[in-house]
Design a protein around this motif. Structure first.
Motif, PDB file in Angstrom:
ATOM      1  N   SER A  97       0.731  -1.067  -0.169  1.00 46.19           N
ATOM      2  CA  SER A  97       0.215   0.130  -0.507  1.00 46.19           C
ATOM      3  C   SER A  97       0.928   1.398  -0.396  1.00 46.19           C
ATOM      4  N   HIS A  98       0.018   2.228  -0.635  1.00 50.84           N
ATOM      5  CA  HIS A  98       0.678   3.780  -0.265  1.00 50.84           C
ATOM      6  C   HIS A  98       1.694   3.807   0.402  1.00 50.84           C
ATOM      7  N   ALA A  99       0.672   3.883   1.493  1.00 53.03           N
ATOM      8  CA  ALA A  99       1.093   3.684   3.202  1.00 53.03           C
ATOM      9  C   ALA A  99       2.236   2.984   3.779  1.00 53.03           C
ATOM     10  N   ASP A 100       2.444   1.710   3.245  1.00 52.18           N
ATOM     11  CA  ASP A 100       3.235   1.084   3.984  1.00 52.18           C
ATOM     12  C   ASP A 100       4.629   1.391   3.727  1.00 52.18           C
ATOM     13  N   MET A 101       5.106   2.064   1.501  1.00 52.49           N
ATOM     14  CA  MET A 101       5.546   2.356   1.452  1.00 52.49           C
ATOM     15  C   MET A 101       5.986   3.810   1.639  1.00 52.49           C
ATOM     16  N   LEU A 102       5.593   5.165   2.630  1.00 53.41           N
ATOM     17  CA  LEU A 102       5.750   5.791   3.425  1.00 53.41           C
ATOM     18  C   LEU A 102       6.167   5.417   4.365  1.00 53.41           C
ATOM     19  N   GLY A 103       5.432   4.507   5.573  1.00 51.52           N
ATOM     20  CA  GLY A 103       5.946   3.820   6.533  1.00 51.52           C
ATOM     21  C   GLY A 103       6.499   3.285   6.868  1.00 51.52           C
ATOM     22  N   GLU A 104       6.447   1.854   6.675  1.00 47.92           N
ATOM     23  CA  GLU A 104       7.076   0.518   7.147  1.00 47.92           C
ATOM     24  C   GLU A 104       8.296   0.764   6.204  1.00 47.92           C
ATOM     25  N   LEU A 105       8.140   0.547   5.116  1.00 46.96           N
ATOM     26  CA  LEU A 105       8.967   0.402   4.428  1.00 46.96           C
ATOM     27  C   LEU A 105      10.060   1.489   4.170  1.00 46.96           C
ATOM     28  N   ALA A 106       9.596   2.343   4.645  1.00 48.06           N
ATOM     29  CA  ALA A 106      10.711   3.696   4.916  1.00 48.06           C
ATOM     30  C   ALA A 106      11.405   3.387   6.049  1.00 48.06           C
ATOM     31  N   LEU A 107      11.448   2.728   7.236  1.00 50.79           N
ATOM     32  CA  LEU A 107      11.850   2.110   8.130  1.00 50.79           C
ATOM     33  C   LEU A 107      12.930   1.482   8.103  1.00 50.79           C
ATOM     34  N   GLN A 108      12.763   0.253   6.938  1.00 44.14           N
ATOM     35  CA  GLN A 108      12.925  -1.112   7.042  1.00 44.14           C
ATOM     36  C   GLN A 108      14.192  -0.660   5.704  1.00 44.14           C
ATOM     37  N   ALA A 109      13.828   0.804   5.247  1.00 48.07           N
ATOM     38  CA  ALA A 109      15.241   0.765   3.783  1.00 48.07           C
ATOM     39  C   ALA A 109      16.801   0.924   4.855  1.00 48.07           C
ATOM     40  N   LYS A 110      17.819   0.695   3.791  1.00 45.64           N
ATOM     41  CA  LYS A 110      18.836   1.344   4.679  1.00 45.64           C
ATOM     42  C   LYS A 110      19.179   1.827   4.440  1.00 45.64           C
ATOM     43  N   VAL A 111      18.972   2.554   2.662  1.00 46.03           N
ATOM     44  CA  VAL A 111      19.563   3.798   2.303  1.00 46.03           C
ATOM     45  C   VAL A 111      18.140   3.976   2.024  1.00 46.03           C
ATOM     46  N   ILE A 112      18.227   5.424   1.654  1.00 47.17           N
ATOM     47  CA  ILE A 112      16.954   6.325   0.565  1.00 47.17           C
ATOM     48  C   ILE A 112      17.531   7.469   0.037  1.00 47.17           C
ATOM     49  N   VAL A 113      17.168   7.150  -1.475  1.00 45.26           N
ATOM     50  CA  VAL A 113      17.614   8.415  -2.404  1.00 45.26           C
ATOM     51  C   VAL A 113      17.076   8.930  -2.522  1.00 45.26           C
ATOM     52  N   ARG A 114      16.297  10.484  -2.347  1.00 45.79           N
ATOM     53  CA  ARG A 114      15.301  11.300  -3.035  1.00 45.79           C
ATOM     54  C   ARG A 114      15.834  11.996  -4.292  1.00 45.79           C
ATOM     55  N   THR A 115      15.090  11.510  -5.505  1.00 41.30           N
ATOM     56  CA  THR A 115      15.398  12.397  -6.790  1.00 41.30           C
ATOM     57  C   THR A 115      14.362  13.620  -6.705  1.00 41.30           C
ATOM     58  N   GLY A 116      14.683  14.252  -8.059  1.00 42.33           N
ATOM     59  CA  GLY A 116      13.550  15.467  -8.300  1.00 42.33           C
ATOM     60  C   GLY A 116      12.416  15.342  -8.884  1.00 42.33           C
ATOM     61  N   ALA A 117      11.737  13.927  -8.468  1.00 38.81           N
ATOM     62  CA  ALA A 117      10.851  13.694  -9.833  1.00 38.81           C
ATOM     63  C   ALA A 117       9.360  14.186  -8.934  1.00 38.81           C
ATOM     64  N   PHE A 118       8.953  14.395  -9.775  1.00 38.89           N
ATOM     65  CA  PHE A 118       7.589  14.973  -9.846  1.00 38.89           C
ATOM     66  C   PHE A 118       6.355  13.689 -10.355  1.00 38.89           C
ATOM     67  N   GLU A 119       6.468  13.216  -9.967  1.00 38.90           N
ATOM     68  CA  GLU A 119       6.099  11.832 -10.326  1.00 38.90           C
ATOM     69  C   GLU A 119       4.926  10.685  -9.716  1.00 38.90           C
ATOM     70  N   PRO A 120       4.113  10.777 -10.164  1.00 37.37           N
ATOM     71  CA  PRO A 120       2.697   9.867  -8.685  1.00 37.37           C
ATOM     72  C   PRO A 120       2.968   8.108  -8.662  1.00 37.37           C
ATOM     73  N   TRP A 121       3.296   8.218  -7.270  1.00 36.49           N
ATOM     74  CA  TRP A 121       3.549   6.980  -6.427  1.00 36.49           C
ATOM     75  C   TRP A 121       5.009   6.565  -7.137  1.00 36.49           C
ATOM     76  N   GLY A 122       5.895   7.317  -7.428  1.00 36.88           N
ATOM     77  CA  GLY A 122       7.403   7.804  -7.958  1.00 36.88           C
ATOM     78  C   GLY A 122       8.359   6.700  -6.979  1.00 36.88           C
ATOM     79  N   ASN A 123       7.595   5.982  -6.186  1.00 36.83           N
ATOM     80  CA  ASN A 123       8.890   5.419  -4.559  1.00 36.83           C
ATOM     81  C   ASN A 123       8.645   4.103  -5.071  1.00 36.83           C
TER      82      ASN A 123
END
Length: 151
Positions: A97-123
């Motif tokens: 779910s989108h909520a899991d991507m923003l929450g649970e998965l974000a906490l599990q990630a070893k690295v998070i790389v932020r792009t300049g993307a303005f793209e829906p669900w671009g995670n």
């Protein structure tokens, strides 16, 4: 000077820390990155750099065994989903779910790389794998069934 590949020192170093089953998230410009995450911020301006470019460059340097994306990608951003399926044809795909991507998965990630993307669900989450022929291709080694097809 490094000739090819990822030139950004922070991103290159972060990739070098990844091992089998580690998760790296490549996210859009609006992703709420947790404070405690190892953050590599590449965003400069809208769509600079874009999501696909960053994912492709990362995928050229790591072995991607699995790809996870929000379930909204398959229904609401099919062009991104098609691109991912093509780019990672040998990977195992899953959705959350989108909520899991923003929450649970974000906490599990070893690295998070932020792009300049303005793209829906671009995670997009990339799970690291191993080079199966390198690990299991030696004489006298029997690969597990789940890797045999990759030899």
């Amino acid at each position: 000077m490094k000739r090819t590949g990822i030139l950004n020192a922070q991103l290159s170093g972060a990739l070098a820390t990844l091992g089998h089953t580690d998760l790296i998230l490549v996210v859009d410009a609006g992703f709420p990155i947790p404070r405690e995450a190892q953050r590599v911020d590449l965003a400069i301006a809208q769509n600079v750099p874009d999501l696909r470019t960053v994912i492709s460059l990362i995928a050229d340097e790591i072995i991607v065994e699995g790809v996870v994306r929000a379930d909204d990608v398959t229904s609401n951003n099919p062009k991104l989903d098609e691109w991912l399926l093509d780019r990672f044809a040998d990977a195992e795909f899953s959705t959350r779910s989108h909520a899991d991507m923003l929450g649970e998965l974000a906490l599990q990630a070893k690295v998070i790389v932020r792009t300049g993307a303005f793209e829906p669900w671009g995670n997009i989450g990339l799970f690291c794998g191993v080079d199966v022929p390198q690990w299991f291709g030696g004489e006298g080694i029997i690969a597990p069934d789940y890797y045999a097809s990759k030899l």
